[in-house]
Design a protein around this motif. Structure first.
Motif, PDB file in Angstrom:
ATOM      1  N   SER A 172     -21.308 -60.637 -91.549  1.00  0.00           N
ATOM      2  CA  SER A 172     -22.464 -60.883 -90.692  1.00  0.00           C
ATOM      3  C   SER A 172     -23.725 -60.371 -91.367  1.00  0.00           C
ATOM      4  CB  SER A 172     -22.294 -60.193 -89.336  1.00  0.00           C
ATOM      5  OG  SER A 172     -23.374 -60.500 -88.471  1.00  0.00           O
ATOM      6  N   ASP A 173     -24.617 -61.296 -91.690  1.00  0.00           N
ATOM      7  CA  ASP A 173     -25.906 -60.984 -92.316  1.00  0.00           C
ATOM      8  C   ASP A 173     -27.002 -61.670 -91.515  1.00  0.00           C
ATOM      9  OD1 ASP A 173     -24.933 -59.903 -95.131  1.00  0.00           O
ATOM     10  OD2 ASP A 173     -23.825 -61.760 -94.778  1.00  0.00           O
ATOM     11  N   VAL A 174     -28.229 -61.207 -91.667  1.00  0.00           N
ATOM     12  CA  VAL A 174     -29.373 -61.925 -91.117  1.00  0.00           C
ATOM     13  C   VAL A 174     -30.482 -61.952 -92.154  1.00  0.00           C
ATOM     14  CG1 VAL A 174     -28.858 -61.286 -88.714  1.00  0.00           C
ATOM     15  CG2 VAL A 174     -30.501 -59.919 -90.024  1.00  0.00           C
ATOM     16  N   THR A 175     -31.338 -62.968 -92.058  1.00  0.00           N
ATOM     17  CA  THR A 175     -32.594 -62.983 -92.792  1.00  0.00           C
ATOM     18  C   THR A 175     -33.727 -62.918 -91.774  1.00  0.00           C
ATOM     19  OG1 THR A 175     -32.605 -65.413 -92.791  1.00  0.00           O
ATOM     20  CG2 THR A 175     -31.691 -64.310 -94.724  1.00  0.00           C
ATOM     21  N   ILE A 183     -35.503 -64.229 -86.854  1.00  0.00           N
ATOM     22  CA  ILE A 183     -34.306 -63.548 -87.342  1.00  0.00           C
ATOM     23  C   ILE A 183     -33.150 -64.535 -87.272  1.00  0.00           C
ATOM     24  CG2 ILE A 183     -32.804 -61.552 -87.050  1.00  0.00           C
ATOM     25  CD1 ILE A 183     -35.138 -60.224 -85.503  1.00  0.00           C
ATOM     26  N   ALA A 184     -32.644 -64.936 -88.441  1.00  0.00           N
ATOM     27  CA  ALA A 184     -31.627 -65.988 -88.503  1.00  0.00           C
ATOM     28  C   ALA A 184     -30.270 -65.394 -88.868  1.00  0.00           C
ATOM     29  CB  ALA A 184     -32.017 -67.041 -89.533  1.00  0.00           C
ATOM     30  N   PRO A 185     -29.245 -65.600 -88.027  1.00  0.00           N
ATOM     31  CA  PRO A 185     -27.898 -65.110 -88.349  1.00  0.00           C
ATOM     32  C   PRO A 185     -27.277 -65.929 -89.471  1.00  0.00           C
ATOM     33  CG  PRO A 185     -27.846 -66.410 -86.344  1.00  0.00           C
ATOM     34  CD  PRO A 185     -29.292 -66.301 -86.735  1.00  0.00           C
ATOM     35  N   ILE A 205     -25.142 -67.164 -83.707  1.00  0.00           N
ATOM     36  CA  ILE A 205     -25.379 -68.572 -84.025  1.00  0.00           C
ATOM     37  C   ILE A 205     -26.874 -68.921 -83.984  1.00  0.00           C
ATOM     38  CG2 ILE A 205     -24.928 -70.960 -83.325  1.00  0.00           C
ATOM     39  CD1 ILE A 205     -22.243 -70.011 -82.228  1.00  0.00           C
ATOM     40  N   ASP A 206     -27.526 -68.595 -82.892  1.00  0.00           N
ATOM     41  CA  ASP A 206     -28.905 -69.042 -82.701  1.00  0.00           C
ATOM     42  C   ASP A 206     -29.907 -68.007 -83.206  1.00  0.00           C
ATOM     43  OD1 ASP A 206     -28.151 -71.430 -81.426  1.00  0.00           O
ATOM     44  OD2 ASP A 206     -27.902 -70.370 -79.506  1.00  0.00           O
ATOM     45  N   PRO A 207     -30.935 -68.445 -83.949  1.00  0.00           N
ATOM     46  CA  PRO A 207     -31.960 -67.523 -84.413  1.00  0.00           C
ATOM     47  C   PRO A 207     -32.728 -66.903 -83.238  1.00  0.00           C
ATOM     48  CG  PRO A 207     -32.049 -69.586 -85.633  1.00  0.00           C
ATOM     49  CD  PRO A 207     -31.119 -69.804 -84.472  1.00  0.00           C
TER      50      PRO A 207
END
Length: 309
Positions: A181-184, A172-174, A158-160
């Motif tokens: 489940s991906d992140v940027t 890193i943002a979920p 939830i939390d970056p």
């Protein structure tokens, strides 16, 4: 990816030493048979791979990624398509910054982004718990990847997470949408220049792979990334991008949704609906790694709306 032989991006990527993107100058660092490494901001380097490079060279790195280098650490984004390709990225980071990689993040579990795990030694590897579990689930005891290091589940769902690498930060943002489940990874340099590694949530001029997609969530995640004029975007596949490219990609996603919903409402069979679809010419050319990519896209919508299991 189901990549056939041939060349897609080709040597043309590196023919110009500099380009203008996101209101800044982007510089070619090295041009290789398997892709081009760019300096997109101070301390930020993007590897744009050519997965269709001749003679299988494209499988060396296979996906896009890169590294973010500060005075106190270097974060490599992605493990790439092979351990040798990941090792090469690690060597480039040390050559260009004088510092060996200290951290690594995997944006999602697909093999073209994770098969190179273990290629860079001595790094702290991070991913979401879901991504870690999906990577591990894909490894069999007899698999050549068995025994390689797995990511630490150090990214909250939830939390970056913000890493201070010294003189540069990496946020890193979920997210989700391309997979469960991906992140940027957004890098902000000391000069305030922003660059975003998007993983496979974003593609440029290549039609995205919907094989694990949550299509509604995919569109929401891309919108949440946002199209900003002062940002350089590193998509999971395809060339470097800027705001206009992200907006055009969103138009493609919206067009697929519009046609899929209309087909479902009309009771059109999945195969027939997919066979009738093509990306409109006004959105430019969108290469498909496989001819079944339209069907995968429509299948994801048919599933999400409960038409098929």
């Amino acid at each position: 990816l189901g990549v056939p032989g041939g060349s897609l991006l080709g040597a043309s990527l590196g023919q110009e030493a500099t380009r203008q993107l996101g209101g800044r100058t982007v510089t070619v660092v090295t041009d290789e048979a398997f892709g081009t490494l760019y300096r997109v901001a101070e301390g930020v380097y993007a590897m744009i791979s050519d997965p269709l490079a001749p003679d299988g060279a494209g499988r060396f790195t296979l996906c896009n990624g890169g590294f973010i280098a500060g005075t106190e650490g270097v974060l490599v984004v992605e493990a790439f398509g092979s351990a040798e390709g990941a090792a090469w990225i690690g060597e480039q980071a040390k050559r260009l910054t004088g510092v060996a990689p200290t951290h690594q993040v995997i944006t999602h579990y697909h093999r073209d982004h994770s098969d190179g795990l273990g290629g860079i030694e001595g790094v702290e590897i991070r991913a979401t718990a879901r991504t870690r579990d999906l990577i591990e689930a894909g490894w069999a005891e007899a698999d050549s990847r068995a025994g390689r290091p797995l990511p630490r589940a150090g990214i909250d769902s939830i939390d970056p997470l913000t890493l201070d690498l010294g003189s540069i930060t990496a946020r890193i943002a979920p997210r989700d949408g391309h997979t469960p489940s991906d992140v940027t990874v957004e890098a902000t340099s000391a000069a305030g220049q922003r660059s975003i590694f998007c993983g496979d949530l974003v593609w440029k001029d290549m039609f995205p792979n919907f094989v694990d997609a949550l299509p509604g969530r995919l569109a929401q995640s891309v919108r949440s990334i946002g199209a900003h004029e002062d940002v350089v975007y590193i998509p999971g596949h395809g060339d470097l991008a800027e705001a206009g490219d992200l907006e055009r990609y969103m138009e493609v996603l919206e067009d697929v949704e519009t046609h899929a919903r209309a087909a479902i409402e009309a009771g059109t069979p999945l195969e027939e609906a997919a066979a009738a679809y093509a990306v409109p010419a006004e959105f430019g050319e969108w290469f498909r790694f496989s001819q079944n990519y339209y069907e995968r896209a429509f299948l994801s919508w048919y599933r999400s709306m409960g038409v098929v299991g």
